[in-house]
Design a protein around this motif. Structure first.
Motif, mmCIF file in Angstrom:
data_model
loop_
_atom_site.group_PDB
_atom_site.id
_atom_site.type_symbol
_atom_site.label_atom_id
_atom_site.label_comp_id
_atom_site.label_asym_id
_atom_site.label_seq_id
_atom_site.Cartn_x
_atom_site.Cartn_y
_atom_site.Cartn_z
ATOM 1 N N HIS A 1 79.784 32.454 31.340
ATOM 2 C CA HIS A 1 78.364 32.758 31.174
ATOM 3 C C HIS A 1 78.080 33.177 29.730
ATOM 4 C CE1 HIS A 1 74.682 35.244 31.360
ATOM 5 N NE2 HIS A 1 74.312 34.364 32.276
ATOM 6 N N TYR A 2 78.994 33.940 29.153
ATOM 7 C CA TYR A 2 78.821 34.394 27.765
ATOM 8 C C TYR A 2 78.839 33.209 26.801
ATOM 9 C CZ TYR A 2 79.732 36.998 23.450
ATOM 10 O OH TYR A 2 79.656 37.509 22.181
ATOM 11 N N LEU A 3 79.761 32.274 27.033
ATOM 12 C CA LEU A 3 79.854 31.105 26.153
ATOM 13 C C LEU A 3 78.648 30.189 26.290
ATOM 14 C CD1 LEU A 3 83.626 30.163 26.548
ATOM 15 C CD2 LEU A 3 82.537 31.177 24.550
ATOM 16 N N ASN B 1 71.480 34.418 18.981
ATOM 17 C CA ASN B 1 70.224 34.791 18.335
ATOM 18 C C ASN B 1 70.256 34.278 16.894
ATOM 19 O OD1 ASN B 1 67.928 35.932 17.355
ATOM 20 N ND2 ASN B 1 68.464 38.049 17.820
ATOM 21 N N PRO B 2 69.458 33.257 16.539
ATOM 22 C CA PRO B 2 69.509 32.699 15.178
ATOM 23 C C PRO B 2 69.290 33.739 14.084
ATOM 24 C CG PRO B 2 68.233 31.266 16.617
ATOM 25 C CD PRO B 2 68.519 32.531 17.388
ATOM 26 N N ALA B 3 68.547 34.801 14.402
ATOM 27 C CA ALA B 3 68.296 35.838 13.398
ATOM 28 C C ALA B 3 69.551 36.629 13.059
ATOM 29 C CB ALA B 3 67.205 36.792 13.908
ATOM 30 N N LYS C 1 73.704 27.115 22.059
ATOM 31 C CA LYS C 1 74.674 27.757 22.960
ATOM 32 C C LYS C 1 75.953 28.085 22.193
ATOM 33 C CE LYS C 1 73.194 26.020 27.455
ATOM 34 N NZ LYS C 1 72.569 27.301 27.799
ATOM 35 N N ARG C 2 76.508 29.232 22.512
ATOM 36 C CA ARG C 2 77.713 29.709 21.839
ATOM 37 C C ARG C 2 78.873 28.714 21.996
ATOM 38 N NH1 ARG C 2 77.767 34.977 20.706
ATOM 39 N NH2 ARG C 2 76.301 35.328 22.406
ATOM 40 N N PRO D 1 75.447 38.214 18.221
ATOM 41 C CA PRO D 1 74.681 38.693 19.386
ATOM 42 C C PRO D 1 73.850 37.576 20.005
ATOM 43 C CG PRO D 1 74.468 40.218 17.536
ATOM 44 C CD PRO D 1 75.139 38.992 17.003
ATOM 45 N N GLY D 2 73.636 37.684 21.297
ATOM 46 C CA GLY D 2 72.808 36.702 21.998
ATOM 47 C C GLY D 2 71.332 36.978 21.809
ATOM 48 N N LYS D 3 70.527 36.069 22.324
ATOM 49 C CA LYS D 3 69.071 36.245 22.234
ATOM 50 C C LYS D 3 68.646 37.428 23.100
ATOM 51 C CE LYS D 3 67.500 31.552 21.228
ATOM 52 N NZ LYS D 3 66.730 30.401 21.734
#
Length: 273
Positions: free
Chosen positions: A43-45, A50-52, A121-122, A267-269
């Motif tokens: 799920h994490y992958l 977060n593009p920022a 996606k990561r 970090p994710g979105k």
């Protein structure tokens, strides 16, 4: 049963009811209590980054430009001069430009895989960067086996003229094409270095250029991108003079692997409100 005993029995029933409600096995309650960090690796992958927050992986990239211009100039030369006196030779430099351009487009075409998987996606960012590293490794091996020098003594005499050097050039350009499309899909200021002049034009016209006491993300990221581009070219040329093309490509593969792993820590979105 006396009134006192009745009152005590009612109180006991109320307490037990309250306890059973507080220890309810309602799935929504359990879901609310469970920490959000308790997610699987898969799920994490498959989550979007977060593009920022991609400043440093993107700054570590180095982009390229100029192949289309070189090829256009080569074609224009075919029509220079009077008929019968035109230089219609397909020079090695022109062959290299064509090889690089086509390979770059092929690498960018591989980015369509990311469009299907999820461009931000990561998992795709990690896999795509590793693929760039593999292409760079193939280029390093081809240059190593070619037996040709890394640098040309004269501009008119290209260093890379045999089939293996063209194979190495193709792998290297494909790697950069894939890198370029991944950067564009993240839609950050670092993607503008694909066309080198864009980053400078956007930097000097940035509304926050002279707000020196404030952090302006667009201006600061463009400064980092332009500085990283210059530093990468300078250091790359210095390494090339010392260890040759194959060694330089090998070092770049190491950087690719580090960048690929760094996507794990972006970090994710943030969740939508």
């Amino acid at each position: 049963m006396s009134q006192n005993e009745k009152a005590m029995a009612d109180a006991s029933q109320t307490t037990s009811r309250d306890r059973s409600e507080s220890t309810s096995t309602n799935p929504k309650d359990i879901e609310r209590v469970q920490p959000k960090q308790n997610t699987s690796l898969l799920h994490y992958l498959n989550s979007d980054v977060n593009p920022a927050e991609t400043t440093w992986p993107m700054a570590a990239y180095c982009f390229m430009t100029g192949y289309m211009q070189v090829l256009a100039l080569a074609l224009a030369r075919l029509f220079e001069g009077a008929p019968g006196f035109r230089d219609q030779t397909f020079h090695k430099a022109d062959q290299q430009a064509l090889c690089s351009l086509l390979s770059f487009q092929f690498g960018a075409f591989l980015g369509r895989i990311g469009d299907r998987v999820g461009a931000q996606k990561r998992s795709w960012l990690i896999a795509g960067t590793f693929l760039q590293g593999l292409l760079g490794m193939a280029a390093a091996i081809a240059f190593w086996k070619s037996g040709q020098p890394s640098l040309s003594g004269e501009r008119e005499l290209p260093a890379w003229t045999n089939a293996l050097t063209f194979v190495g050039l193709a792998f290297m350009s494909a790697s950069l094409g894939l890198q370029g499309i991944q950067a564009k899909r993240l839609n950050t200021q670092f993607g503008t270095t694909i066309v080198l002049t864009t980053v400078w034009v956007e930097l000097v016209t940035d509304p926050g250029l002279f707000k020196l006491r404030k952090r302006v993300m667009t201006r600061d990221h463009r400064f980092i991108a332009a500085g990283a581009l210059f530093l990468g070219a300078f250091v790359g040329r210095a390494i090339l003079a010392k260890v040759g093309t194959a060694g330089t490509m090998g070092i770049s593969v190491g950087f690719r692997v580090i960048i690929a792993l760094s996507w794990m820590f972006v970090p994710g979105k943030p969740p939508r409100a």
